[in-house]
Write a protein that holds these residues in place. Sequence first.
Motif, PDB file in Angstrom:
ATOM      1  N   ILE A  60       0.735  -1.291   0.214  1.00  0.00           N
ATOM      2  CA  ILE A  60       0.187  -0.090  -0.040  1.00  0.00           C
ATOM      3  C   ILE A  60       0.766   1.194   0.050  1.00  0.00           C
ATOM      4  CG2 ILE A  60      -1.782   1.151   1.503  1.00  0.00           C
ATOM      5  CD1 ILE A  60      -2.768  -1.568   2.103  1.00  0.00           C
ATOM      6  N   GLY A 116       0.713   4.018  -2.638  1.00  0.00           N
ATOM      7  CA  GLY A 116       0.403   5.262  -2.161  1.00  0.00           C
ATOM      8  C   GLY A 116       1.262   6.403  -2.556  1.00  0.00           C
ATOM      9  N   LEU A 171       0.083   9.463  -4.891  1.00  0.00           N
ATOM     10  CA  LEU A 171       0.494  10.849  -4.359  1.00  0.00           C
ATOM     11  C   LEU A 171       1.226  11.763  -5.404  1.00  0.00           C
ATOM     12  CD1 LEU A 171       1.033  10.442  -0.354  1.00  0.00           C
ATOM     13  CD2 LEU A 171      -0.800  11.636  -1.372  1.00  0.00           C
ATOM     14  N   ARG A 191      -3.864  12.452   0.033  1.00  0.00           N
ATOM     15  CA  ARG A 191      -2.877  12.333   1.039  1.00  0.00           C
ATOM     16  C   ARG A 191      -3.894  11.714   2.249  1.00  0.00           C
ATOM     17  NH1 ARG A 191      -2.068  17.509   3.677  1.00  0.00           N
ATOM     18  NH2 ARG A 191      -2.274  18.177   1.347  1.00  0.00           N
ATOM     19  N   THR A 248      -6.564   9.953   2.182  1.00  0.00           N
ATOM     20  CA  THR A 248      -6.961   8.588   1.901  1.00  0.00           C
ATOM     21  C   THR A 248      -6.099   7.644   1.949  1.00  0.00           C
ATOM     22  OG1 THR A 248      -8.734   9.525   0.258  1.00  0.00           O
ATOM     23  CG2 THR A 248      -8.258   6.932  -0.077  1.00  0.00           C
ATOM     24  N   ILE A 249      -4.860   8.030   1.450  1.00  0.00           N
ATOM     25  CA  ILE A 249      -3.569   7.059   1.543  1.00  0.00           C
ATOM     26  C   ILE A 249      -3.213   6.771   3.083  1.00  0.00           C
ATOM     27  CG2 ILE A 249      -1.172   6.880   0.890  1.00  0.00           C
ATOM     28  CD1 ILE A 249      -2.992   6.588  -1.379  1.00  0.00           C
ATOM     29  N   VAL A 300      -3.176   3.040   4.749  1.00  0.00           N
ATOM     30  CA  VAL A 300      -1.903   2.565   5.722  1.00  0.00           C
ATOM     31  C   VAL A 300      -2.408   2.442   7.202  1.00  0.00           C
ATOM     32  CG1 VAL A 300       0.317   3.174   6.368  1.00  0.00           C
ATOM     33  CG2 VAL A 300      -0.399   3.606   3.994  1.00  0.00           C
TER      34      VAL A 300
END
Length: 70
Positions: free
Chosen positions: A28, A32, A36, A43, A45-46, A50
């Motif tokens: 991920i 991610g 990004l 940002r 959502t990532i 995580v």
Amino acid sequence: MEIVWKAFAAALAIGIPALATAWAQSKIGAAGAGALAEKPELRGTIIILVAIHETMVILGFVVASMLLFG
């Protein structure tokens, strides 16, 4: 001898989710970072994606505590 099995079960309850979390976060995290680079507005959502996997280790810690002290 019973305490040895409890300690072994507690170690497995922490170790297996920790390894699974590390593997998932590596996948991920890499995806991610790529997302990004293209869309900085993702940002939040990532970060959530995580952080979700960390709950596996926390739940493993709870199970290990229940095994050792319950």
